[in-house]
Design a protein around this motif. Structure first.
Motif, PDB file in Angstrom:
ATOM      1  N   GLU A 130      16.868  77.886  53.478  1.00  0.00           N
ATOM      2  CA  GLU A 130      17.913  78.074  54.476  1.00  0.00           C
ATOM      3  C   GLU A 130      19.066  77.108  54.196  1.00  0.00           C
ATOM      4  O   GLU A 130      18.823  75.965  53.760  1.00  0.00           O
ATOM      5  CB  GLU A 130      17.365  77.823  55.885  1.00  0.00           C
ATOM      6  CG  GLU A 130      16.322  78.822  56.339  1.00  0.00           C
ATOM      7  CD  GLU A 130      16.882  80.223  56.445  1.00  0.00           C
ATOM      8  OE1 GLU A 130      18.062  80.355  56.831  1.00  0.00           O
ATOM      9  OE2 GLU A 130      16.151  81.184  56.157  1.00  0.00           O
ATOM     10  N   PRO A 131      20.323  77.524  54.424  1.00  0.00           N
ATOM     11  CA  PRO A 131      21.472  76.657  54.118  1.00  0.00           C
ATOM     12  C   PRO A 131      21.393  75.278  54.747  1.00  0.00           C
ATOM     13  O   PRO A 131      21.859  74.298  54.172  1.00  0.00           O
ATOM     14  CB  PRO A 131      22.658  77.461  54.677  1.00  0.00           C
ATOM     15  CG  PRO A 131      22.214  78.891  54.563  1.00  0.00           C
ATOM     16  CD  PRO A 131      20.742  78.862  54.870  1.00  0.00           C
ATOM     17  N   GLY A 132      20.787  75.149  55.917  1.00  0.00           N
ATOM     18  CA  GLY A 132      20.728  73.855  56.587  1.00  0.00           C
ATOM     19  C   GLY A 132      19.547  72.990  56.211  1.00  0.00           C
ATOM     20  O   GLY A 132      19.381  71.886  56.742  1.00  0.00           O
ATOM     21  N   GLU A 133      18.720  73.452  55.273  1.00  0.00           N
ATOM     22  CA  GLU A 133      17.526  72.689  54.917  1.00  0.00           C
ATOM     23  C   GLU A 133      17.828  71.453  54.083  1.00  0.00           C
ATOM     24  O   GLU A 133      17.062  70.496  54.082  1.00  0.00           O
ATOM     25  CB  GLU A 133      16.537  73.575  54.155  1.00  0.00           C
ATOM     26  CG  GLU A 133      15.722  74.508  55.025  1.00  0.00           C
ATOM     27  CD  GLU A 133      14.585  75.139  54.250  1.00  0.00           C
ATOM     28  OE1 GLU A 133      13.592  74.445  53.965  1.00  0.00           O
ATOM     29  OE2 GLU A 133      14.699  76.337  53.914  1.00  0.00           O
ATOM     30  N   THR A 135      20.523  68.551  53.567  1.00  0.00           N
ATOM     31  CA  THR A 135      21.742  67.944  54.109  1.00  0.00           C
ATOM     32  C   THR A 135      22.096  66.623  53.444  1.00  0.00           C
ATOM     33  O   THR A 135      23.262  66.244  53.410  1.00  0.00           O
ATOM     34  CB  THR A 135      21.600  67.713  55.627  1.00  0.00           C
ATOM     35  OG1 THR A 135      20.464  66.864  55.869  1.00  0.00           O
ATOM     36  CG2 THR A 135      21.416  69.037  56.366  1.00  0.00           C
ATOM     37  N   THR A 136      21.096  65.915  52.904  1.00  0.00           N
ATOM     38  CA  THR A 136      21.370  64.618  52.269  1.00  0.00           C
ATOM     39  C   THR A 136      20.657  64.515  50.928  1.00  0.00           C
ATOM     40  O   THR A 136      19.668  65.209  50.671  1.00  0.00           O
ATOM     41  CB  THR A 136      20.894  63.445  53.157  1.00  0.00           C
ATOM     42  OG1 THR A 136      19.463  63.442  53.218  1.00  0.00           O
ATOM     43  CG2 THR A 136      21.485  63.532  54.556  1.00  0.00           C
ATOM     44  N   ASP A 139      17.145  63.231  51.366  1.00  0.00           N
ATOM     45  CA  ASP A 139      16.170  64.251  51.767  1.00  0.00           C
ATOM     46  C   ASP A 139      15.405  64.838  50.585  1.00  0.00           C
ATOM     47  O   ASP A 139      14.315  65.395  50.752  1.00  0.00           O
ATOM     48  CB  ASP A 139      16.896  65.370  52.521  1.00  0.00           C
ATOM     49  CG  ASP A 139      15.953  66.465  53.007  1.00  0.00           C
ATOM     50  OD1 ASP A 139      15.023  66.136  53.758  1.00  0.00           O
ATOM     51  OD2 ASP A 139      16.142  67.640  52.616  1.00  0.00           O
ATOM     52  N   ASN A 233      22.753  79.594  46.653  1.00  0.00           N
ATOM     53  CA  ASN A 233      23.854  79.090  47.467  1.00  0.00           C
ATOM     54  C   ASN A 233      24.263  77.716  46.959  1.00  0.00           C
ATOM     55  O   ASN A 233      23.440  76.977  46.402  1.00  0.00           O
ATOM     56  CB  ASN A 233      23.436  78.957  48.937  1.00  0.00           C
ATOM     57  CG  ASN A 233      23.332  80.291  49.635  1.00  0.00           C
ATOM     58  OD1 ASN A 233      24.212  81.149  49.491  1.00  0.00           O
ATOM     59  ND2 ASN A 233      22.264  80.488  50.408  1.00  0.00           N
ATOM     60  N   LEU A 235      25.278  74.118  48.061  1.00  0.00           N
ATOM     61  CA  LEU A 235      25.169  73.230  49.208  1.00  0.00           C
ATOM     62  C   LEU A 235      25.730  71.860  48.853  1.00  0.00           C
ATOM     63  O   LEU A 235      25.547  71.379  47.731  1.00  0.00           O
ATOM     64  CB  LEU A 235      23.705  73.085  49.641  1.00  0.00           C
ATOM     65  CG  LEU A 235      22.925  74.386  49.885  1.00  0.00           C
ATOM     66  CD1 LEU A 235      21.499  74.071  50.322  1.00  0.00           C
ATOM     67  CD2 LEU A 235      23.624  75.267  50.912  1.00  0.00           C
ATOM     68  N   PRO A 237      25.279  68.265  49.810  1.00  0.00           N
ATOM     69  CA  PRO A 237      24.613  67.156  50.513  1.00  0.00           C
ATOM     70  C   PRO A 237      25.501  65.919  50.524  1.00  0.00           C
ATOM     71  O   PRO A 237      26.473  65.825  49.763  1.00  0.00           O
ATOM     72  CB  PRO A 237      23.351  66.921  49.682  1.00  0.00           C
ATOM     73  CG  PRO A 237      23.718  67.378  48.308  1.00  0.00           C
ATOM     74  CD  PRO A 237      24.665  68.536  48.502  1.00  0.00           C
TER      75      PRO A 237
END
Length: 332
Positions: A130-133, A135-136, A139, A233, A235, A237
């Motif tokens: 998922e796109p929000g999985e 973030t950093t 992580d 996608n 992303l 971070p």
């Protein structure tokens, strides 16, 4: 005229001409062609490009004051810093350069100047992440990614740059633990380039990978790799206490520079709005001059805030970063 290293030896014996400038470049001549053609058309100054696969600093040191090279083009802050440390560059001061290159993207003494930036991002499977999985960067050491990460070698400049940035943010103890966590989450032994990681995601071997932004553009224009690109996608971070890690492509004037005036003209041209637009489009990178914009394709990947840690500070951590990579046997 574009010369590969094997034919560029003729430059060594060539006298300095009033209307030429000679470049040593780690970037392929075809990537520079839109820029060099535009510069010649605007100024009448002929551009000779010698493409080097490696050993630029060693070559310049061997040639000394007899070097025909006026400018060096390279990517990654470590290579620019290495050239400065080796004494093969000279400081350049210019109101045009200062106005168009933000302070964090040039050497305080003017030894090198940034031209474009690229972000170190995460490519993530459209089907399995998922796109929000993500973030950093921190992580990536979370056990939830066990067996799901692909990456290139830990000793590669791009990886070392990210580890060095982690050191700048968190210090040695945290970074060592983080590296161990990322290693434990790898789906396979580090291997291949950034595009190979995206291919592995497409093939189902892993779910996420680290890569530079411009590889997405390169894959989309390659019929054999378009399907890989469309499977992920992009992303962006960040560090928990900062922004997205970026690196640069840059230029420096050599210590010898037989065509110094022409070299300065080219450096100033490269940070002009016209050249920044051409360079960014040709390489799918982010221009750095104020008011300049990335190509619409690149803008379509999303926006981000670049980390504000000075690149020279990050360069100072690179030896320590390499030592940590070797200590945890990241590639083992």
């Amino acid at each position: 005229m574009f010369l590969r290293l094997t034919t560029a030896l003729a430059l060594v014996a060539a006298p300095a001409l009033a209307q030429e400038v000679n470049l040593y470049s780690y970037r392929q001549p075809e990537l520079l062609a839109p820029l060099t053609d535009a510069f010649t058309e605007q100024t009448g100054i002929k551009v000779n490009v010698a493409f080097l696969d490696k050993g630029m600093v060693e070559r310049l040191k061997a040639e000394g004051r007899r070097s025909p090279a006026d400018l060096i083009f390279t990517v990654d802050i470590s290579r620019l810093a290495a050239a400065v440390e080796a004494g093969v560059t000279q400081p350049v001061q210019s109101d045009v350069l200062t106005a168009n290159v933000p302070a964090q993207y040039h050497d305080p003494d003017g030894q090198w100047w940034g031209l474009t930036t690229r972000a170190r991002i995460v490519y993530a499977s459209k089907d399995r992440v998922e796109p929000g999985e993500v973030t950093t960067y921190e992580d990536l050491a979370d056990p939830k990614w066990q067996g799901r990460i692909c990456t290139r070698s830990g000793t590669h400049d791009y990886t070392i740059g990210l580890v060095a940035a982690m050191l700048a943010h968190h210090g040695e103890d945290y970074t060592k633990t983080w590296l161990e966590g990322v290693k434990s989450n790898l789906a396979r032994k580090p291997q291949g380039n950034d595009r190979a990681q995206v291919k592995a995601i497409w093939a189902g071997e892993c779910d996420i990978s680290l890569g530079n932004t411009y590889y997405m553009g390169q894959m989309l224009e390659d019929p054999e790799q378009t399907e890989w690109a469309n499977s992920v996608n992009v992303l962006f971070p960040t560090f928990e206490d900062g922004g997205t890690h970026v690196n640069i492509s840059g230029v420096a004037m050599t210590a010898a520079a037989p065509n110094k005036d022409n070299a300065l003209k080219m450096m100033e041209f490269l940070v002009s709005p016209e050249a920044q637009k051409v360079y960014a489009k040709a390489n799918y990178e982010y221009p750095i001059a104020p008011g300049s914009e990335a190509d619409p394709l690149v803008q379509g990947w999303g926006s981000f805030e670049a980390d504000d840690v000075n690149l020279m500070e990050i360069a100072g951590y690179r030896a320590q970063a390499l030592k940590l990579v070797e200590t945890v046997d990241f590639d083992g």
